[in-house]
Design an enzyme around this catalytic site. Structure first.
Site: not given
Length: 310
Positions: A277, A247, A153
C-alpha cells in the site's frame, strides 16, 4: 526482496502506525490529535524532503494546508495532492517529502489540503473540504488546463470524487487525475480483501473496517461519495490508477478502472507485482517506488502538455 533501507523504513512505518490501531480499538487514552501528530512526525522522518523546494502554509477557502513550490514551475502548473490516512489519521506533515518530489519532477506547485478528519468530523466533511480546496484553486485564478489532481489511499478515492463533484457543480475538470493505491470501495467486497489479507505489511481488512466505520458515521459504505466504484463517473477527466499486487485493495482498484472505462472515461491501470500500500512514499530510495511515481508524473505531464497546446 526489499533492500535493507526499504525494509527498515517499512518497519518504521509499521511501528509508527501502532498507536493508531490502539486508538481505533479503544485501548489508548491519547487524543486523536496526539496520535496523528506522532504518526505524521514519524512519516516525516522516514520520508523526508530531499528536493530544493519552498513549503509555505496556505488557506484554501477556509481549508488549511501547504503549498510546495519547486525551483522551476512550468506554465503555472498546479497539482492538488490529497493525502491518505483512512479519512482518520493522515496529515500534511507526513507527505512533505512526496509532495516535494512530485513538485520537482512535474514542475508544479503542489497544494496539499489539511482536510478535517473523523471521528471529530465524519463523512462527508473530509470530502467536502477537499472539494472546497479544489474550488479555491479555480477561483484564485488557476487555469483548468494547468491543474491536475493526485492522491493516495483515501486521497486516491477523493481524486475521483472531487472530479465528480466538480462535474456536478458545473465547474471545469482538471486535465487529469492520478489515484495511487485508491481506497475505492469501503464495503471491501473484492476478492483481494480475502486472498491478499496478510500479504500487505501495512493494511489489513480488519483495520480498514474500523477506519470505515469511524469515517462513515451514519452513512452507508455504498455511498458514492465514499466509495467511487458506486458513483456516476461519466464525464470526468482521464485517470491513472496504480495499485500494488499485494494490496487488499487490489480487486476494488481494478473494479474502479473497469467502471471508469465502461463509462467512457479514459483510464490507465498499473498493477505493480509484489508492491504494498502506497509504496510511492519510498520513492527516495526504492526503485519500484521511484518508477511508479515517475509514471504518474509522466501521465500528468502528458495531459498538462496536451491541454496547454489546445
Amino acid at each position: 526482496m526489499l533492500n535493507d533501507k526499504t525494509q527498515a523504513a517499512l518497519d518504521g512505518w509499521t511501528n509508527a502506525a501502532g498507536p493508531i490501531g490502539d486508538k481505533l480499538l479503544g485501548v489508548s487514552e491519547a487524543s486523536w490529535a496526539e496520535v496523528r501528530s506522532h504518526y505524521m512526525n514519524a512519516l516525516n522522518k522516514l520520508f523526508p524532503v530531499t528536493e530544493k523546494v519552498d513549503i509555505e502554509p496556505v488557506n484554501m477557502g477556509g481549508v488549511a494546508g501547504i503549498v510546495v513550490t519547486p525551483e522551476k514551475v512550468l506554465d503555472n502548473r498546479t497539482l492538488l495532492y490529497i493525502h491518505g490516512g483512512g479519512y482518520v489519521h493522515g496529515g500534511i506533515k507526513g507527505y512533505e517529502g512526496l509532495a516535494a518530489r512530485y513538485a520537482t519532477w512535474l514542475g508544479a506547485r503542489v497544494y496539499v489540503p489539511d482536510y478535517r478528519q473523523a471521528p471529530e468530523h465524519v463523512f462527508p466533511t473530509p470530502v467536502n473540504d477537499v472539494f472546497t480546496a479544489y474550488r479555491y484553486l479555480l477561483e484564485s485564478g488557476v487555469a483548468p488546463q494547468s491543474l491536475a489532481l493526485s492522491g493516495d489511499s483515501a486521497g486516491g478515492a477523493m481524486v475521483i470524487t472531487t472530479m465528480i463533484k466538480a462535474r456536478n457543480a458545473g465547474l471545469p475538470q482538471p486535465v487529469a487525475g492520478a489515484a495511487l493505491s485508491p481506497w475505492a470501495n469501503l464495503t471491501h467486497s473484492g476478492a483481494s480483501a480475502q486472498d491478499r489479507d496478510g500479504l500487505d505489511p501495512l493494511v489489513t481488512v480488519a483495520m480498514l473496517k474500523r477506519l470505515a466505520r469511524t469515517f462513515l458515521g451514519d452513512a452507508l459504505a455504498t455511498d458514492p461519495d465514499a466509495s467511487p466504484v458506486f458513483a456516476d463517473v461519466r464525464g470526468i477527466a482521464p485517470t491513472l490508477i496504480q495499485i500494488g499486487e499485494n494490496e487488499v485493495m487490489l480487486s476494488d482498484a481494478i473494479r474502479l478502472a473497469s467502471h471508469l472505462g465502461e463509462n467512457r472515461v479514459r483510464v490507465n491501470l498499473e498493477v505493480w507485482p509484489g508492491m504494498f500500500h502506497v509504496w510511492h512514499l519510498f520513492s527516495g530510495f526504492m526503485p519500484e517506488a521511484a518508477q511508479a511515481l515517475m509514471n504518474a508524473v509522466n501521465f500528468l505531464d502528458h495531459e498538462l502538455t496536451q491541454a496547454k497546446s489546445r
